[in-house]
Write a protein that holds these residues in place. Structure first.
Motif, mmCIF file in Angstrom:
data_model
loop_
_atom_site.group_PDB
_atom_site.id
_atom_site.type_symbol
_atom_site.label_atom_id
_atom_site.label_comp_id
_atom_site.label_asym_id
_atom_site.label_seq_id
_atom_site.Cartn_x
_atom_site.Cartn_y
_atom_site.Cartn_z
ATOM 1 N N ARG A 87 -27.701 -4.381 38.508
ATOM 2 C CA ARG A 87 -25.758 -3.016 38.814
ATOM 3 C C ARG A 87 -25.620 -2.376 39.730
ATOM 4 N N ILE A 88 -24.771 -2.569 40.726
ATOM 5 C CA ILE A 88 -24.322 -1.428 41.788
ATOM 6 C C ILE A 88 -24.259 -0.233 41.296
ATOM 7 N N GLY A 89 -23.408 -0.151 40.765
ATOM 8 C CA GLY A 89 -23.417 1.474 39.432
ATOM 9 C C GLY A 89 -23.268 2.565 40.719
ATOM 10 N N ASP A 90 -23.290 3.760 40.289
ATOM 11 C CA ASP A 90 -23.057 5.045 40.962
ATOM 12 C C ASP A 90 -24.082 5.704 41.618
ATOM 13 N N PRO A 91 -24.427 5.695 42.938
ATOM 14 C CA PRO A 91 -25.788 6.048 43.145
ATOM 15 C C PRO A 91 -25.818 7.669 42.414
ATOM 16 N N ALA A 92 -25.188 8.345 42.426
ATOM 17 C CA ALA A 92 -25.262 9.515 42.003
ATOM 18 C C ALA A 92 -26.001 9.713 40.596
ATOM 19 N N ALA A 93 -25.422 8.737 39.476
ATOM 20 C CA ALA A 93 -25.786 8.556 38.826
ATOM 21 C C ALA A 93 -27.315 9.109 38.493
ATOM 22 N N ASP A 94 -27.457 9.679 37.023
ATOM 23 C CA ASP A 94 -29.460 9.818 36.497
ATOM 24 C C ASP A 94 -29.802 8.593 36.871
ATOM 25 N N PRO A 95 -30.911 8.812 37.327
ATOM 26 C CA PRO A 95 -31.639 7.621 37.873
ATOM 27 C C PRO A 95 -32.386 7.316 36.067
ATOM 28 N N VAL A 96 -33.175 8.059 35.805
ATOM 29 C CA VAL A 96 -33.364 7.980 34.784
ATOM 30 C C VAL A 96 -33.247 8.135 33.204
ATOM 31 N N ALA A 97 -31.883 8.069 33.328
ATOM 32 C CA ALA A 97 -30.600 8.320 31.929
ATOM 33 C C ALA A 97 -31.136 6.802 31.064
ATOM 34 N N PHE A 98 -30.572 6.961 29.759
ATOM 35 C CA PHE A 98 -30.786 5.920 29.473
ATOM 36 C C PHE A 98 -29.837 5.391 29.545
ATOM 37 N N ASP A 99 -29.490 3.979 29.254
ATOM 38 C CA ASP A 99 -29.017 2.901 30.023
ATOM 39 C C ASP A 99 -29.067 1.631 29.048
ATOM 40 N N ALA A 100 -27.860 1.880 27.752
ATOM 41 C CA ALA A 100 -27.921 0.372 26.931
ATOM 42 C C ALA A 100 -28.078 -1.044 27.999
ATOM 43 N N MET A 101 -27.678 -1.062 28.464
ATOM 44 C CA MET A 101 -27.632 -2.104 29.380
ATOM 45 C C MET A 101 -28.809 -2.772 29.517
ATOM 46 N N GLU A 102 -29.474 -2.109 30.339
ATOM 47 C CA GLU A 102 -30.772 -1.839 31.659
ATOM 48 C C GLU A 102 -31.626 -2.065 30.583
ATOM 49 N N GLU A 103 -32.165 -1.003 29.656
ATOM 50 C CA GLU A 103 -32.634 -1.658 28.412
ATOM 51 C C GLU A 103 -33.182 -2.773 28.534
ATOM 52 N N GLY A 104 -31.735 -3.625 27.309
ATOM 53 C CA GLY A 104 -31.249 -4.382 26.994
ATOM 54 C C GLY A 104 -31.867 -5.621 27.569
ATOM 55 N N TRP A 105 -31.823 -5.920 28.644
ATOM 56 C CA TRP A 105 -31.700 -6.851 30.272
ATOM 57 C C TRP A 105 -33.198 -7.190 29.817
ATOM 58 N N ARG A 106 -34.674 -5.240 29.718
ATOM 59 C CA ARG A 106 -35.917 -5.322 30.260
ATOM 60 C C ARG A 106 -36.630 -6.394 28.651
ATOM 61 N N VAL A 107 -35.959 -6.108 27.987
ATOM 62 C CA VAL A 107 -35.955 -6.854 26.314
ATOM 63 C C VAL A 107 -35.679 -8.483 26.053
ATOM 64 N N PHE A 108 -34.554 -8.827 27.569
ATOM 65 C CA PHE A 108 -34.521 -10.324 26.934
ATOM 66 C C PHE A 108 -34.793 -10.501 27.847
ATOM 67 N N LEU A 109 -35.265 -10.634 29.174
ATOM 68 C CA LEU A 109 -36.374 -11.306 30.216
ATOM 69 C C LEU A 109 -37.382 -11.092 29.588
ATOM 70 N N ALA A 110 -37.781 -10.375 29.020
ATOM 71 C CA ALA A 110 -39.349 -10.440 28.348
ATOM 72 C C ALA A 110 -38.816 -11.721 28.334
ATOM 73 N N GLN A 111 -38.401 -11.763 26.710
ATOM 74 C CA GLN A 111 -38.165 -12.374 25.839
ATOM 75 C C GLN A 111 -38.511 -13.933 26.781
ATOM 76 N N LEU A 112 -37.589 -14.130 27.574
ATOM 77 C CA LEU A 112 -37.511 -15.199 28.723
ATOM 78 C C LEU A 112 -38.676 -15.869 28.908
ATOM 79 N N ARG A 113 -39.217 -14.996 29.784
ATOM 80 C CA ARG A 113 -40.209 -15.396 29.996
ATOM 81 C C ARG A 113 -41.088 -15.544 29.245
ATOM 82 N N PHE A 114 -41.649 -15.362 27.552
ATOM 83 C CA PHE A 114 -42.561 -15.285 26.962
ATOM 84 C C PHE A 114 -41.797 -17.016 26.321
#
Length: 217
Positions: A87-114
């Motif tokens: 996601r391109i998003g806002d480059p001024a946003a806090d890069p370490v802030a929690f984002d549900a979509m970002e963490e969701g993709w980490r989970v789902f792509l790990a499940q895909l890899r498995f």
């Protein structure tokens, strides 16, 4: 305080030891998507249809995009691939802030890899756990070696072959409790065997997490 009109950007990348064409099929075909995307609930089939069919635009090479300018792409060759959720998003946003979509993709792509690397047999059935807990306690509950997938998400393989993905609103090494989601993926279990897994996780989760909720289909 600075207000951002767009959400934070993310770029979640997952290498997969499978050919590009097979991976592309896995992210575009609903029967395969159900074997790795999300977790079991009554609306999962509708969610997959909406996200990956109705709202997605497929482009060449292997990329699908959505109206918010986010996209998923697969690159690689006949043996190895890389899947990226961006996601391109806002480059001024806090890069370490929690984002549900970002963490969701980490989970789902790990499940895909498995799914594509371990090739488990049978249909996937999941247990989805939510509540408030400390990340370290949840990882210990999974009883296996944790593989970090960023600071807020980790993967654990249990001794009996369950894939456990733990994702928190707070970093998993934080001493503070926060909202945690856990997806336990099983494959090929009959009703009785799955009920044992569900009941075991339900008991352990209730003893650890506040406001504990367990979801199965």
């Amino acid at each position: 305080m600075t207000e951002h009109s767009e959400p934070k950007p993310y770029d979640v990348e997952q290498p997969v030891a499978a050919g590009r064409d097979e991976v592309w099929d896995a992210v575009t075909q609903p029967p395969v998507l159900r074997q790795w995307f999300g977790w079991d609930h009554d609306g999962l089939d509708h969610e997959i249809q909406q996200i990956f069919v109705d709202e997605a635009t497929l482009t060449s090479p292997e990329r699908m995009g959505w109206p918010d300018s986010s996209f998923l792409e697969v690159t690689g060759d006949d043996d190895r691939s890389t899947v990226r959720a961006v996601r391109i998003g806002d480059p001024a946003a806090d890069p370490v802030a929690f984002d549900a979509m970002e963490e969701g993709w980490r989970v789902f792509l790990a499940q895909l890899r498995f799914l594509l690397e371990e090739r488990p047999e049978g249909l996937r059935r999941t247990v989805h756990l939510t509540g408030s807990a400390r990340g370290r306690g949840v990882l210990a509950l999974a009883d296996g070696e944790a593989l970090p997938l960023g600071t807020r998400t980790a993967q654990v393989m249990t001794a009996d072959g369950q894939l456990v993905l733990v994702s928190g609103h707070e970093p998993l090494d934080s001493p503070e409790a926060g909202r945690i989601e856990v997806v336990v993926s099983t494959f090929g279990l009959g009703d009785d065997a799955f009920a044992e897994v569900r009941d075991d996780w339900t008991q352990r989760w209730a003893a650890l997490a506040r406001e504990a909720v367990v979801t199965v289909a």
